[in-house]
Design a protein around this motif. Structure first.
Motif, PDB file in Angstrom:
ATOM      1  N   VAL A   1       0.846  -1.201   0.000  1.00  0.00           N
ATOM      2  CA  VAL A   1       0.000   0.000   0.000  1.00  0.00           C
ATOM      3  C   VAL A   1       0.877   1.245   0.000  1.00  0.00           C
ATOM      4  CG1 VAL A   1      -1.651   1.365   1.353  1.00  0.00           C
ATOM      5  CG2 VAL A   1      -1.998  -1.095   1.100  1.00  0.00           C
ATOM      6  N   GLY A   2       1.853   1.272   0.909  1.00  0.00           N
ATOM      7  CA  GLY A   2       2.756   2.412   0.991  1.00  0.00           C
ATOM      8  C   GLY A   2       3.579   2.596  -0.273  1.00  0.00           C
ATOM      9  N   GLU A   3       4.031   1.489  -0.853  1.00  0.00           N
ATOM     10  CA  GLU A   3       4.809   1.574  -2.086  1.00  0.00           C
ATOM     11  C   GLU A   3       3.983   2.176  -3.219  1.00  0.00           C
ATOM     12  OE1 GLU A   3       6.196  -2.356  -2.789  1.00  0.00           O
ATOM     13  OE2 GLU A   3       7.616  -2.332  -1.118  1.00  0.00           O
TER      14      GLU A   3
ATOM     15  N   SER B   1       6.806   2.945   5.837  1.00  0.00           N
ATOM     16  CA  SER B   1       7.988   2.226   5.361  1.00  0.00           C
ATOM     17  C   SER B   1       7.929   2.043   3.850  1.00  0.00           C
ATOM     18  CB  SER B   1       8.093   0.858   6.045  1.00  0.00           C
ATOM     19  OG  SER B   1       8.334   0.999   7.435  1.00  0.00           O
ATOM     20  N   GLY B   2       6.716   1.773   3.351  1.00  0.00           N
ATOM     21  CA  GLY B   2       6.544   1.568   1.918  1.00  0.00           C
ATOM     22  C   GLY B   2       6.793   2.816   1.103  1.00  0.00           C
TER      23      GLY B   2
ATOM     24  N   ASN C   1       5.623  22.399  -1.510  1.00  0.00           N
ATOM     25  CA  ASN C   1       4.844  22.346  -2.747  1.00  0.00           C
ATOM     26  C   ASN C   1       4.551  20.920  -3.210  1.00  0.00           C
ATOM     27  OD1 ASN C   1       7.415  21.630  -3.538  1.00  0.00           O
ATOM     28  ND2 ASN C   1       7.500  23.020  -5.303  1.00  0.00           N
ATOM     29  N   ALA C   2       4.677  19.966  -2.293  1.00  0.00           N
ATOM     30  CA  ALA C   2       4.335  18.578  -2.571  1.00  0.00           C
ATOM     31  C   ALA C   2       4.104  17.869  -1.236  1.00  0.00           C
ATOM     32  CB  ALA C   2       5.443  17.885  -3.355  1.00  0.00           C
ATOM     33  N   THR C   3       3.101  17.010  -1.175  1.00  0.00           N
ATOM     34  CA  THR C   3       2.783  16.357   0.094  1.00  0.00           C
ATOM     35  C   THR C   3       2.446  14.887  -0.121  1.00  0.00           C
ATOM     36  OG1 THR C   3       0.394  16.815   0.009  1.00  0.00           O
ATOM     37  CG2 THR C   3       1.804  18.524   0.958  1.00  0.00           C
ATOM     38  N   ILE C   4       2.679  14.120   0.927  1.00  0.00           N
ATOM     39  CA  ILE C   4       2.287  12.713   0.950  1.00  0.00           C
ATOM     40  C   ILE C   4       1.404  12.513   2.173  1.00  0.00           C
ATOM     41  CG2 ILE C   4       3.080  10.329   1.209  1.00  0.00           C
ATOM     42  CD1 ILE C   4       5.744  11.214  -0.058  1.00  0.00           C
ATOM     43  N   GLU C   5       0.226  11.935   1.955  1.00  0.00           N
ATOM     44  CA  GLU C   5      -0.686  11.620   3.061  1.00  0.00           C
ATOM     45  C   GLU C   5      -0.962  10.126   3.067  1.00  0.00           C
ATOM     46  OE1 GLU C   5      -0.814  15.719   2.009  1.00  0.00           O
ATOM     47  OE2 GLU C   5      -1.372  13.978   0.763  1.00  0.00           O
ATOM     48  N   ALA C   6      -1.168   9.576   4.271  1.00  0.00           N
ATOM     49  CA  ALA C   6      -1.323   8.131   4.418  1.00  0.00           C
ATOM     50  C   ALA C   6      -2.709   7.625   4.059  1.00  0.00           C
ATOM     51  CB  ALA C   6      -0.971   7.710   5.839  1.00  0.00           C
ATOM     52  N   ASN C   7      -3.725   8.498   4.050  1.00  0.00           N
ATOM     53  CA  ASN C   7      -5.037   8.044   3.586  1.00  0.00           C
ATOM     54  C   ASN C   7      -5.864   9.221   3.072  1.00  0.00           C
ATOM     55  OD1 ASN C   7      -6.148   9.314   5.851  1.00  0.00           O
ATOM     56  ND2 ASN C   7      -7.086   7.465   6.691  1.00  0.00           N
TER      57      ASN C   7
ATOM     58  N   SER D   1      -5.335   7.234  -5.188  1.00  0.00           N
ATOM     59  CA  SER D   1      -5.659   6.615  -3.905  1.00  0.00           C
ATOM     60  C   SER D   1      -5.490   5.109  -4.029  1.00  0.00           C
ATOM     61  CB  SER D   1      -7.096   6.950  -3.498  1.00  0.00           C
ATOM     62  OG  SER D   1      -7.438   6.339  -2.263  1.00  0.00           O
ATOM     63  N   VAL D   2      -5.043   4.475  -2.980  1.00  0.00           N
ATOM     64  CA  VAL D   2      -4.922   3.019  -2.990  1.00  0.00           C
ATOM     65  C   VAL D   2      -6.294   2.407  -2.724  1.00  0.00           C
ATOM     66  CG1 VAL D   2      -3.836   1.005  -1.941  1.00  0.00           C
ATOM     67  CG2 VAL D   2      -2.542   3.121  -2.197  1.00  0.00           C
TER      68      VAL D   2
END
Length: 411
Positions: free
Chosen positions: A176-178, A216-217, A272-278, A322-323
Motif C-alpha cells: 500500500v505504501g509503495e 515504510s513503503g 509544494n508537494a505532500t504525501i498523506e497516508a489516507n 488513492s490506494v
C-alpha cells in the motif's frame, strides 16, 4: 513479508445465548474439506458464489454463537460501516452460517467497549473472534483473553502480535505504501512540480502498526529508506525532491492531521508537494490548501481507501491517486479463514500466503493472509472502484461535478 497497519451503529446480526464463559474447541467438520484451489485470488464481487463453497465446513458448527466480529469505530474510515459489516454479513451467510451463529459489532471508538464486546462474544460461546483492534494495548488484551479461553483470534486489517492462535488478514500494507510512493513520484512529473519541497503526513503511528508499514513503503520508494520516519533534508528518488518535514496524525484523527499540516505549511510556505497516508488526511490537507488559494494540479496529495471524496479530488486535480483496497475481498478472506478454523481445518498456503512481522520486535511474527491492493487514478477509476460498486458514480459526481466525471468517463 510485511508489518501490519488499519465507522455506525452496531450491526449485530443476532443476540447469542450465553454459555459458561469458556469456549470449547473448534468443531471438526467430519469428511468436509477446504475447497480445492481456495486462495486470496478466489474472492470476487460475487460473494455468494465463492463463499457457498464453504457450506460443507459449516454443517457441523454448533448452535448459538460461533464467530464474533468486532470492528473498531465509525470515524477513522467510513468503510467499517458502509462496507466491512455488510460484506462480512453476506459472506458468513453465504457460507451457511445462520444469524445466530455469528455476530458483528462496532466498538464506536472505545477501547473499553471493544474489550467488552470481545469478552461478551467469548462468554456467549464464540470459538473464533475476528477483531480489528482500536490500538495495540486493546488488541493485546483481547488476544490474551482469547488465548486463556482457547479461542482462535483473527486480527482483521490491523495486526495483533499476541497469542499462539492468532492469525492476520489484511492487505499487503507495505505494498500500500509503495503504491502511494510510486503514485506520488509519478505525480511530481505529471504535474510538473519544480524542486519539490515535500511534507509527509503519516497515519496514526501511535495506535496502528499498519501506519508504520505504510510509511515504510512510501519512504522506501520516495526517499530510498524503508523506515517509519525519515530525517528532514532527505533527498527524494525523483524530481529533485527534498523532505522539508514530517509528522503523524494521532489516532488517525483527520482534524488533528489538518491542524498539524496547516501549522507546518504556515511555517514552511515553500512546501509544494505532500504525501498523506489516507484519503481522510488528504482531504484535510486539501481543505487547507484550497483555503490558502492553491489551484488544482499544483501541490500533489496522496491517499488510500478510495473514498468517494478522494475520487472527486482526483478528478478535480487536487489528489494524485488513492490506494483501492477491495474490502469485499478482505471480508471474504476473513470469513473464509474463520470458517476453516472453526471447522478445525488447516488454511491452505494459497490462503495463508504470508507472514506479518511486529514492527517493534522483528523476532515476533505470525501467519498472515495478504491481499494485493491497487492504485487508482482518473484513468482507471471507472474500471475499478466504480465497476466494483465500491464507490457509486453518482456519489463521486455529486461531489466532483458532472463535467469532470464526463471527461474521465465516469458513469
Amino acid at each position: 513479508m510485511v508489518a501490519a497497519g488499519c465507522s455506525s451503529s452496531s450491526s449485530s446480526t443476532a443476540t447469542a445465548p450465553a454459555s459458561s464463559g469458556t469456549s470449547s474447541s473448534p468443531a471438526t467438520s467430519g469428511s468436509a474439506t477446504v475447497p480445492s484451489g481456495l486462495g486470496v485470488s478466489s474472492f470476487t464481487v460475487d460473494i455468494a458464489s465463492t463463499m457457498s463453497q464453504l457450506k460443507g465446513l459449516t454443517g457441523s458448527a454448533g448452535s448459538g454463537l460461533q464467530i464474533g466480529v468486532v470492528l473498531p469505530d465509525t470515524t477513522s474510515s467510513t468503510r467499517w460501516v458502509d462496507f466491512d459489516a455488510p460484506y462480512l454479513t453476506t459472506a458468513f451467510t453465504a457460507a451457511g452460517l445462520s444469524s445466530s451463529q455469528f455476530k458483528i459489532d462496532n466498538a464506536q471508538g472505545s477501547d473499553a467497549t471493544e474489550l467488552s464486546l470481545a469478552t461478551a462474544d467469548i462468554s456467549a460461546g464464540a470459538k473464533v473472534l475476528v477483531v480489528c483492534p482500536l490500538d495495540g494495548p486493546t488488541g493485546v488484551a483481547i488476544a490474551k483473553l482469547a488465548q486463556q479461553k482457547g479461542v482462535t483470534l483473527i486480527a482483521y486489517d490491523r495486526a495483533i502480535f499476541e497469542g499462539s492462535k492468532t492469525y492476520y488478514v489484511s492487505f499487503n500494507n507495505e505494498k500500500v505504501g509503495e503504491l502511494i510512493g510510486s503514485g506520488f513520484n509519478q505525480c511530481l512529473t505529471d504535474w510538473k512540480v519544480k524542486s519539490p519541497q515535500v511534507y509527509v503526513l503519516n497515519g496514526g503511528q501511535d495506535t496502528d502498526p499498519n501506519a508504520i508499514s505504510f510509511a515504510s513503503g512510501y519512504n522506501k520508494i520516495v526517499f530510498g529508506q524503508a523506515a517509519k520516519t525519515v530525517a528532514a533534508g532527505a533527498k527524494g528518488t525523483a524530481g529533485g525532491a527534498t523532505l522539508v518535514a514530517e509528522n503523524f496524525a494521532p489516532g488517525w484523527d483527520n482534524t488533528k492531521g489538518g491542524t498539524i499540516f496547516q501549522q507546518a505549511f504556515t511555517a514552511n510556505p515553500k512546501i509544494n508537494a505532500t504525501i498523506e497516508a489516507n484519503d481522510g488526511l488528504a482531504n484535510a490537507v486539501i481543505t487547507d490548501l484550497k483555503t490558502a488559494g492553491v489551484k488544482s494540479k499544483t501541490i500533489p496529495t496522496t491517499g488510500q481507501d478510495a473514498t468517494a471524496q478522494g475520487m472527486a479530488w482526483i478528478l478535480q486535480g487536487y489528489q494524485c491517486g488513492s490506494v483501492y483496497k477491495a474490502v469485499y475481498k478482505e471480508a471474504q478472506d476473513a470469513a473464509a479463514m474463520a470458517v476453516i478454523l472453526l471447522a478445525g481445518q488447516t488454511p491452505p498456503a494459497s490462503l495463508l500466503n504470508g507472514t506479518t512481522v511486529d514492527p517493534a520486535n522483528s523476532s515476533i511474527t505470525e501467519p498472515a493472509s495478504l491481499i494485493t491492493p491497487e492504485w487508482v487514478t482518473a484513468a482507471n477509476m471507472e474500471s475499478t472502484v466504480v465497476k466494483d460498486g465500491f464507490d457509486k458514480a453518482s456519489a463521486i459526481c455529486t461531489i466532483a461535478g458532472a463535467s469532470v466525471c464526463s471527461t474521465a468517463g465516469i458513469k
